[in-house]
Design a protein around this motif. Structure first.
Motif: not given
Lengths: 294, 351
Positions: A65-82
């Motif tokens: 699912d593209g939206s789940y993979l997108n969510s994975l990368s969004v989470t990675a950016v968010f976690a690293v950024g925060t």
């Protein structure tokens, strides 16, 4: 380390004393986790009328699912950024406060306050500050020619949630960094300054290496925080939008399960989160002792 | 190498806590000077002012011909050995020694050479790749010394470097520090509260009390001619006995106390100047009761209660005299063993 062994007169008493913790763990952690595991193998219609056992299909679908993979990368950016933002700010504040003598406790108290604010309120607070129509920051950004709008810009939205999430966590990191800094003997810093190291050099060659255990501990804690404890912040500011730009894993579990009523997929997602948190915890336990470099 | 000059050096903390109240001192090139005094006398503060770790409230500090009042510690060309060694725990011994050289931009081969020489001198070559926590107290002490001497600074500053070692190691390191300083001839300023360490190490002693200099001199000058009752009581162990002149006169003195300097109301007598056998020279005699007998091997300490007085008094004799606690002892003191003081000013009244 030597541990002191307690002995109790009866067999019943120790179990009775353990019981409350065991019961709470069973009801609020083990049981729901078991439920999630079980449900992740089922497919259920939106009304809960029909349930089919589908094996690992929920998981297979997720990774296609593209939206789940997108969510994975969004989470990675968010976690690293925060994590980076809150730890950098906290270290900066801690080393500044550590240099103060009389005002240290006042600053410490004030800097710890944000930690007491509920995540949802922290979210709303930053939503107001960055509100495109009434917020102060967009007003100022407009003066330098930037049109801030987290309602239609994915990167603006991501920045907003990172700010809100990091801001709340700075207090926690600050306390640990301050304690870490204070446990470095003053004479080491003095020896380094006699050895001709400038303040910057002292920080990078003496203080920062000696803070490694604290930094590593906070790194894991912050990643866990960003991935799991930021639901309320997302929910009160962007609700995962715009266009899934801030839809982190934990928010997606909620959105897919309780809004989209796709319970099987939601359960499978929470099982994946469970695996991640177990992995992070294991990293922490395995390395926290060993990474101490002196 | 350089001399160190302190002119009216003062340290005042916020409000009016005067930690150091105006110190004038000239330390010659290559000299080993020991600052000694009880805790809280300002000796560590003074050392840290010389190092640049404390600001100087008033006065002038010169290292060589440079006034260094405002210079950073690194710019003063000094090295310091700390009480807790202050080794960098995350670096190997080699890097601990090399750190100061690296910061000063020495070449790699140069650093290597200097570290090897220092390590050889201090016999720590075998530990160069170890971290400080894997070393014993004595080895850490050597590393701390090594870190000070690789840079070949103008002066060494020691802040009670031996106080964390056990008694045996302390004596050994004391000898090594002395030999090392003799060989390198580097100007050294050494702080300690241990009068024995001070006596044995220093070319000159500076006895400090409450932020002020009580006396400056060679160890033997200070021991044989203490300038004040404080110095008399601080240097020498067991401490000097202080007996009121009036009391001694009442015991019958053969006119021995008639020509004491003006103003003398107390005389100090070293425990080893109180003899149990009458000397041939003119002497005074005091009766006492032995309260406690302390055998310390080669010598014995006799804690006695003087007749008609509650003045605590100690006698030191060599070997073990055949005396028992509770026995009446008569001791004898000659005129040249008396140190005359005035109890109001606390100062020595004559020579």
């Amino acid at each position: 380390m030597q541990t002191k062994r307690m002995t109790y007169p009866g067999r019943f008493l120790p179990y009775a004393l353990l019981a409350p913790q065991v019961i709470v763990t069973l009801i609020f952690f083990i049981w729901p986790a078991g439920q999630a595991l079980y449900q992740s193998l089922l497919r259920e219609d939106a009304f809960g009328l029909k349930t089919t056992f589908v094996g690992f299909e929920n998981f297979v679908r997720l990774f296609r699912d593209g939206s789940y993979l997108n969510s994975l990368s969004v989470t990675a950016v968010f976690a690293v950024g925060t994590t980076l933002l809150s730890m950098t700010m906290a270290l900066l504040l801690a080393s500044t406060v550590n240099r103060m003598i009389r005002s240290r406790s006042t600053y410490t108290t004030l800097l710890v306050w944000p930690y007491a604010i509920a995540p949802a309120l922290a979210g709303v607070l930053w939503w107001f500050i960055f509100n495109p129509s009434i917020g102060i920051v967009p007003y100022m950004l407009e003066m330098v020619g930037y049109r801030w709008n987290h309602r239609n810009s994915g990167s603006d939205a991501m920045l907003l949630v990172i700010f809100a999430a990091a801001w709340k966590q700075i207090s926690y990191n600050f306390l640990f960094f301050l304690a870490g800094l204070q446990s470095i003997p003053q004479s080491l810093i003095e020896a380094a300054s006699i050895d001709g190291a400038s303040p910057t050099k002292r920080f990078w060659t003496i203080i920062f290496p000696l803070l490694t255990p604290t930094t590593f501990f906070l790194l894991v804690v912050n990643v866990v925080y960003a991935m799991f404890d930021t639901f309320a912040i997302i929910h009160s500011t962007t609700a995962g939008g715009p266009a899934q730009a801030t839809n982190i894993l934990v928010y997606k579990v909620y959105a897919d399960g309780f809004v989209g009523l796709n319970l099987g997929s939601s359960a499978a997602q929470s099982v994946i989160l469970m695996v991640i948190v177990v992995a992070l915890t294991m990293i922490q336990f395995r390395f926290i002792e060993r990474r101490v470099n002196y | 190498m350089a001399s160190i000059t302190l002119e009216g050096l003062k340290k005042t903390y916020s409000g009016d806590v005067h930690a150091v109240k105006g110190i004038d001192l000239q330390i010659e090139d290559g000299e080993f000077v020991v600052l000694v005094g009880p805790s809280g006398c300002g000796k560590s503060t003074l050392l840290r002012m010389v190092a640049g770790l404390e600001t100087i409230t008033e006065g002038t500090l010169k290292i060589g011909d440079r006034v260094v009042n405002k210079l950073e510690p690194a710019e003063r060309d000094i090295a310091m050995v700390f009480q807790n060694y202050a080794l960098y725990p995350h670096m190997t011994v080699y890097n601990n020694l090399a750190y100061g050289l690296k910061n000063r931009g020495f070449k790699k081969e140069d650093i290597e050479k200097r570290v090897r020489i220092a390590a050889k001198m201090l016999e720590i070559e075998d530990f160069l790749e170890r971290k400080p926590r894997k070393l014993s107290g004595g080895q850490r002490q050597r590393v701390a010394m090594g870190r000070a001497l690789v840079r070949e600074p103008a002066a060494f500053l020691f802040d009670e470097p031996l106080s964390n070692l056990d008694a045996k190691l302390r004596v050994q390191m004391r000898v090594e520090i002395k030999q090392l300083q003799r060989r390198l001839k580097t100007t050294s300023l050494y702080v300690t509260h241990d009068q024995l360490e001070a006596m044995t190490l220093g070319d000159r002693l500076v006895v400090l009390n409450a932020g002020q200099i009580e006396q400056v001199g060679t160890p033997m000058e200070i021991y044989s001619h203490p300038a004040s009752m404080f110095v008399a009581g601080f240097i020498g162990s067991p401490a000097m006995n202080m007996l009121p002149v009036d009391y001694l006169k009442a015991q019958g003195t053969n006119g021995l106390l008639d020509n004491l300097p003006d103003g003398t109301d107390v005389v100090g007598i070293r425990p080893d100047d109180m003899h149990l056998a009458p000397p041939t020279a003119l002497h005074l005699t005091v009766d006492s009761t032995l309260a406690l007998f302390e055998a310390a091997g080669a010598e014995s300490h006799l804690y006695v209660t003087l007749a008609d007085s509650d003045q605590p008094t100690v006698i030191r004799v060599s070997g073990q005299p055949p005396v028992a606690e509770g026995e009446t002892l008569r001791f004898f003191v000659t005129r040249d063993a008396l140190h005359p003081f005035n109890s109001v000013t606390g100062k020595r009244t004559g020579d």
